[in-house]
Design a protein around this motif. Sequence first.
Motif, short mmCIF file in Angstrom:
data_model
loop_
_atom_site.label_atom_id
_atom_site.label_comp_id
_atom_site.label_asym_id
_atom_site.label_seq_id
_atom_site.Cartn_x
_atom_site.Cartn_y
_atom_site.Cartn_z
N VAL A 78 43.90 35.40 -9.94
CA VAL A 78 44.73 36.08 -9.65
C VAL A 78 45.21 36.80 -11.09
O VAL A 78 45.37 38.27 -11.07
CB VAL A 78 46.21 35.22 -9.25
N ALA A 135 49.75 29.27 -6.72
CA ALA A 135 48.31 29.78 -7.00
C ALA A 135 47.73 28.63 -7.90
O ALA A 135 46.49 28.25 -7.57
CB ALA A 135 48.39 30.79 -7.92
N ILE A 178 42.46 39.36 -11.58
CA ILE A 178 42.70 40.62 -10.44
C ILE A 178 43.75 41.53 -10.95
O ILE A 178 43.55 42.58 -11.14
CB ILE A 178 42.83 40.08 -9.01
N TYR A 181 47.10 37.58 -2.45
CA TYR A 181 47.36 38.08 -3.89
C TYR A 181 48.77 38.74 -3.95
O TYR A 181 49.52 38.45 -4.87
CB TYR A 181 46.44 39.07 -4.14
N GLU A 182 48.89 39.59 -2.99
CA GLU A 182 50.18 40.45 -2.98
C GLU A 182 51.64 39.47 -2.90
O GLU A 182 52.51 39.56 -3.77
CB GLU A 182 50.41 41.44 -1.83
N GLY A 195 42.73 37.84 1.54
CA GLY A 195 42.94 37.66 0.20
C GLY A 195 43.79 38.71 -0.51
O GLY A 195 44.52 38.10 -1.35
N ASN A 196 43.80 39.92 -0.17
CA ASN A 196 44.66 40.85 -0.63
C ASN A 196 46.06 40.44 -0.22
O ASN A 196 47.25 40.29 -1.15
CB ASN A 196 44.63 42.43 -0.18
N SER A 206 51.71 37.30 -6.17
CA SER A 206 52.05 38.37 -7.31
C SER A 206 53.32 38.81 -7.16
O SER A 206 54.22 38.54 -8.08
CB SER A 206 51.41 39.53 -7.18
N ASP A 264 43.41 45.29 -11.90
CA ASP A 264 44.22 46.09 -11.50
C ASP A 264 44.79 47.30 -12.40
O ASP A 264 44.75 48.35 -12.41
CB ASP A 264 45.21 45.37 -10.65
#
Length: 115
Positions: free
Chosen positions: A86, A77, A89, A65-66, A61-62, A69, A93
């Motif tokens: 997203v 997405a 998060i 996401y990275e 998941g990270n 993003s 963050d």
Amino acid sequence: MEGKMKLWDRIQRGMEAGFDAAISAVHTITEKGEEGIETIRLRREKARIETQIIRQLAELGNSVYEKISAERLDDIAEKLGIQDMVKEIAASDARMIDLDRRLKKELDKNGEKKS
């Protein structure tokens, strides 16, 4: 995101501590029970594998996401149905970064060490 600590790096330590506590709890419960050795072994192995899967899912998941993003992959997405997640998060963050900054400022002001 260069120059600042990545979200994953900031949360991984706490997550690992939680996993260690969960596995320790399983060991404690099984040691106190009157279950057979094979049942205890199977419960512990199951807890270890569940923890491993959760770690892998979190890392996956990270990574997603990275990538989304960093490269502004809004179309992907949207196709995956995770655009709102997203955004949530990213907002969390940003809030965590602000809280870390404020906490550091308070600790510095009070002469305390950051834990």
